[in-house]
Design a protein around this motif. Structure first.
Motif, mmCIF file in Angstrom:
data_model
loop_
_atom_site.group_PDB
_atom_site.id
_atom_site.type_symbol
_atom_site.label_atom_id
_atom_site.label_comp_id
_atom_site.label_asym_id
_atom_site.label_seq_id
_atom_site.Cartn_x
_atom_site.Cartn_y
_atom_site.Cartn_z
ATOM 1 N N GLY A 22 7.826 -3.538 -7.740
ATOM 2 C CA GLY A 22 7.222 -3.158 -6.502
ATOM 3 C C GLY A 22 7.589 -3.633 -5.179
ATOM 4 N N PRO A 23 8.468 -4.555 -4.753
ATOM 5 C CA PRO A 23 9.720 -5.039 -3.296
ATOM 6 C C PRO A 23 10.956 -3.905 -3.666
ATOM 7 C CG PRO A 23 9.215 -6.636 -4.439
ATOM 8 C CD PRO A 23 8.728 -5.779 -5.796
ATOM 9 N N ARG A 26 9.389 -0.349 -2.661
ATOM 10 C CA ARG A 26 9.348 -0.352 -1.100
ATOM 11 C C ARG A 26 10.740 -0.275 -0.255
ATOM 12 N NH1 ARG A 26 4.745 -4.700 0.675
ATOM 13 N NH2 ARG A 26 3.913 -3.118 0.632
ATOM 14 N N ARG A 29 12.101 2.924 0.019
ATOM 15 C CA ARG A 29 10.684 3.868 1.197
ATOM 16 C C ARG A 29 10.761 3.958 2.379
ATOM 17 N NH1 ARG A 29 4.398 4.217 -0.096
ATOM 18 N NH2 ARG A 29 5.261 6.038 0.769
ATOM 19 N N ALA A 30 11.057 2.853 2.491
ATOM 20 C CA ALA A 30 11.546 2.483 4.203
ATOM 21 C C ALA A 30 13.011 2.399 4.398
ATOM 22 C CB ALA A 30 12.289 0.739 3.848
ATOM 23 N N VAL A 62 2.380 1.461 -3.994
ATOM 24 C CA VAL A 62 3.504 0.350 -3.116
ATOM 25 C C VAL A 62 3.367 0.849 -1.725
ATOM 26 C CG1 VAL A 62 5.205 -0.476 -3.172
ATOM 27 C CG2 VAL A 62 4.132 -0.322 -4.874
ATOM 28 N N PRO A 64 4.162 1.075 2.067
ATOM 29 C CA PRO A 64 5.577 0.824 3.206
ATOM 30 C C PRO A 64 5.732 -1.880 3.836
ATOM 31 C CG PRO A 64 5.449 3.036 3.802
ATOM 32 C CD PRO A 64 4.146 2.497 2.636
ATOM 33 N N THR A 65 4.096 -1.196 4.359
ATOM 34 C CA THR A 65 3.856 -2.506 4.704
ATOM 35 C C THR A 65 2.224 -2.686 3.735
ATOM 36 O OG1 THR A 65 2.970 -1.417 6.166
ATOM 37 C CG2 THR A 65 4.957 -1.725 6.535
ATOM 38 N N VAL A 68 -0.407 -4.543 -1.735
ATOM 39 C CA VAL A 68 0.022 -4.006 -3.239
ATOM 40 C C VAL A 68 -1.003 -4.843 -4.146
ATOM 41 C CG1 VAL A 68 1.480 -3.951 -4.869
ATOM 42 C CG2 VAL A 68 2.140 -3.457 -2.649
#
Length: 326
Positions: A22-23, A26, A29-30, A62, A64-65, A68
């Motif tokens: 997950g992290p 993320r 995707r940023a 997931v 961006p912010t 989750v």
């Protein structure tokens, strides 16, 4: 968040692949430069299109912010579960929990995307699709790098275990993260944006070093499991550093394996495909393929299919041969 001495007595560490999924997604995707993981992101981002619909499902799950769904991070049963074991736990998530987590996600985001609506309607079938999507992402983005990441995570756990043996659990917790403090008989999390009532979780405390969670501290309360705290592992700053000089063991290894095979191992400081290795070394693609097959048979490299790519990576055994002093 308050923890008791009883929880402290049940504290344990675990290295969990899903806490990297997950992290890391993320971060990708940023789409922004990253001070630590930039070299990794530059290699992986161009490959994301190979995921096809799987990426769409993961992108919905997931954001961006924000929140989750808890069910993608089941409490590790042991100190180092495999990805397959964690995916089995995800597939076994009760339908009610899946829907509660997705309802919470919908409340925060306004609505669910079409793939998550399908997961909400049929959790069993949706979780099977999710597990396949995670496997595809893992093979593309994390499996080729896992030996390197895992070495950093294991080193962190070893350091914390030594701290506990020499100074006690209080030193471990107070050194773990700036937001975490053991004071008196309770563990306190400061500067949290939302309260997390300790009483709803199972007994104990699960500490999970992670490569991609930094700089924050991730918390998860999902009864009946214990609270999970995922924190940035020590040594992450040097995770993707590649020294300009040849690895210490390169010359000696060439005498054993041959110059070309040793050269390929040296070039695999970062995972790469056959054509890229051929371009960098001047060897023909067929020769590179032949040498890589031999190195794979010797368990010095691993192969990971990511769409049209097959990425080769050094194994922990190869790292030890190239850097015998580490």
């Amino acid at each position: 968040m308050l923890f008791t001495a009883g929880d402290l007595a049940r504290m344990r560490f675990a290295v969990a692949p899903m806490w990297e999924v997950g992290p890391s997604l993320r971060l990708l995707r940023a789409g922004l430069p990253h001070a630590v993981h930039g070299p990794w992101a530059e290699q992986v981002r161009p490959r994301l299109t190979a995921l096809g619909p799987a990426f769409g499902l993961l992108a919905e799950l997931v954001p961006p912010t924000g929140y989750v769904p808890d069910f993608i991070n089941p409490a590790p049963a042991g100190p180092a579960p495999t990805l397959a074991e964690e995916l089995a736990a995800i597939r076994a998530t009760p339908a009610g929990q899946v829907r509660r987590d997705l309802d919470r996600l919908a409340a925060e985001r306004g609505a669910l995307g079409p793939r998550l609506r399908a997961l909400h309607a049929d959790p069993e079938a949706g979780l099977a699709r999710l597990a396949e999507a995670v496997e595809a992402y893992w093979e593309l983005a994390l499996a080729p790098y896992w030996a390197r990441i895992r070495a950093v995570l294991d080193a962190d756990v070893l350091h914390r275990a030594r701290q506990a043996a020499e100074h006690g659990a209080e030193r471990v917790l107070n050194d773990l993260h700036a937001e975490l403090r053991w004071a008196g008989d309770a563990l306190r999390l400061s500067r949290r944006s939302r309260p997390m009532p300790r009483g709803t979780a199972g007994p104990g405390l699960l500490l999970i070093p992670s490569a991609f969670t930094g700089p924050g501290l991730y918390t998860l309360i999902a009864p009946p499991g214990p609270p999970q705290l995922a924190y940035p592992a020590r040594g992450i700053g040097g995770l993707w550093h590649t020294a300009a000089a040849p690895a210490p063991g390169s010359a000696a290894l060439a005498a054993v394996l041959g110059r070309s095979r040793a050269l390929l191992l040296a070039e695999l400081a970062a995972p790469a495909a056959t054509t890229e290795l051929a371009r960098r070394t001047g060897l023909s693609p067929s020769a590179v393929s032949q040498y890589l097959t031999a190195l794979r048979d010797a368990r010095l490299v691993s192969a990971h299919r990511a769409g049209r790519w097959v990425l080769y990576a050094r194994t922990a055994a190869a790292e030890a041969l190239l850097n015998p002093g580490n």
